[in-house]
Design a protein around this motif. Sequence first.
Motif, mmCIF file in Angstrom:
data_model
loop_
_atom_site.group_PDB
_atom_site.id
_atom_site.type_symbol
_atom_site.label_atom_id
_atom_site.label_comp_id
_atom_site.label_asym_id
_atom_site.label_seq_id
_atom_site.Cartn_x
_atom_site.Cartn_y
_atom_site.Cartn_z
ATOM 1 N N ARG A 43 32.974 46.002 34.230
ATOM 2 C CA ARG A 43 33.745 46.623 34.955
ATOM 3 C C ARG A 43 33.298 46.185 36.776
ATOM 4 O O ARG A 43 33.737 46.458 37.427
ATOM 5 N N ILE A 44 32.933 45.010 37.190
ATOM 6 C CA ILE A 44 32.528 44.188 38.434
ATOM 7 C C ILE A 44 33.013 42.890 38.162
ATOM 8 O O ILE A 44 33.805 43.324 39.408
ATOM 9 N N LEU A 45 33.471 41.941 37.884
ATOM 10 C CA LEU A 45 34.646 41.708 38.088
ATOM 11 C C LEU A 45 35.642 41.170 37.737
ATOM 12 O O LEU A 45 35.896 42.066 36.695
ATOM 13 N N ALA A 46 36.412 40.462 38.013
ATOM 14 C CA ALA A 46 37.574 40.673 38.352
ATOM 15 C C ALA A 46 38.453 41.610 38.621
ATOM 16 O O ALA A 46 39.762 41.714 38.432
ATOM 17 N N GLY A 47 37.024 42.507 39.206
ATOM 18 C CA GLY A 47 38.333 43.063 40.193
ATOM 19 C C GLY A 47 36.747 44.549 39.330
ATOM 20 O O GLY A 47 37.329 45.026 38.491
ATOM 21 N N ALA A 48 36.413 44.632 40.157
ATOM 22 C CA ALA A 48 35.360 46.449 39.784
ATOM 23 C C ALA A 48 36.392 47.923 39.534
ATOM 24 O O ALA A 48 37.419 47.319 39.860
ATOM 25 N N ASN A 49 36.212 48.826 38.697
ATOM 26 C CA ASN A 49 36.784 49.543 38.324
ATOM 27 C C ASN A 49 37.040 50.360 39.293
ATOM 28 O O ASN A 49 38.964 51.022 39.726
ATOM 29 N N GLU A 50 36.355 49.973 40.596
ATOM 30 C CA GLU A 50 36.793 50.902 41.573
ATOM 31 C C GLU A 50 38.121 50.200 41.978
ATOM 32 O O GLU A 50 39.125 51.189 42.977
ATOM 33 N N VAL A 51 37.949 49.256 42.260
ATOM 34 C CA VAL A 51 39.813 48.779 42.660
ATOM 35 C C VAL A 51 40.383 48.880 41.730
ATOM 36 O O VAL A 51 41.379 48.940 41.842
ATOM 37 N N MET A 52 40.332 48.721 40.344
ATOM 38 C CA MET A 52 40.962 49.031 39.512
ATOM 39 C C MET A 52 41.940 50.455 39.439
ATOM 40 O O MET A 52 43.168 50.795 39.793
ATOM 41 N N LYS A 53 41.086 51.222 39.879
ATOM 42 C CA LYS A 53 41.602 52.356 40.537
ATOM 43 C C LYS A 53 42.063 53.105 41.133
ATOM 44 O O LYS A 53 43.586 53.177 41.531
ATOM 45 N N GLU A 54 41.912 51.897 42.739
ATOM 46 C CA GLU A 54 42.866 51.792 44.049
ATOM 47 C C GLU A 54 44.131 50.723 43.626
ATOM 48 O O GLU A 54 45.015 52.147 44.176
ATOM 49 N N LEU A 55 44.806 50.189 43.022
ATOM 50 C CA LEU A 55 45.318 49.072 42.186
ATOM 51 C C LEU A 55 46.820 50.246 41.558
ATOM 52 O O LEU A 55 47.895 50.742 41.727
#
Length: 60
Positions: A43-55
């Motif tokens: 949920r943190i590495l290779a793009g945190a979940n919040e970053v995934m949501k943004e994408l």
Amino acid sequence: MAKYWVADQACIVADRCLQLFGGYGYMKEYPIAHLFADTRVPRILAGANEVMKELVARSL
Ligand SMILES: Cc1cc2nc3c(=O)[nH]c(=O)nc-3n(C[C@H](O)[C@H](O)[C@H](O)COP(=O)(O)OP(=O)(O)OC[C@H]3O[C@@H](n4cnc5c(N)ncnc54)[C@H](O)[C@@H]3O)c2cc1C
């Protein structure tokens, strides 16, 4: 979308499994304690979940 969903689901599953073990599930001598900790990091590495949501939001 898949990374975000799977990362969350892994935590939910590991949390339920740890609950099954009771107090032993918290002790580092038991593999479930390691699984619980290990499932938290996607949920943190290779793009945190919040970053995934943004994408995901950007692709809509
Ligand atoms: C075990 C492990 C192995 C790793 N291996 C590698 C590797 O091999 N190669 C590599 O390049 N990196 C690696 N990393 C680094 C990893 O990719 C970063 O930890 C990850 O990108 C998150 O960056 P950060 O730790 O600086 O957290 P931050 O970017 O500071 O994020 C912290 C928290 O802030 C929030 N956040 C961040 N950005 C946003 C946003 N845009 N919107 C809303 N909330 C946000 C989220 O809640 C996030 O969890 C590894 C990390 C760990 C823990």
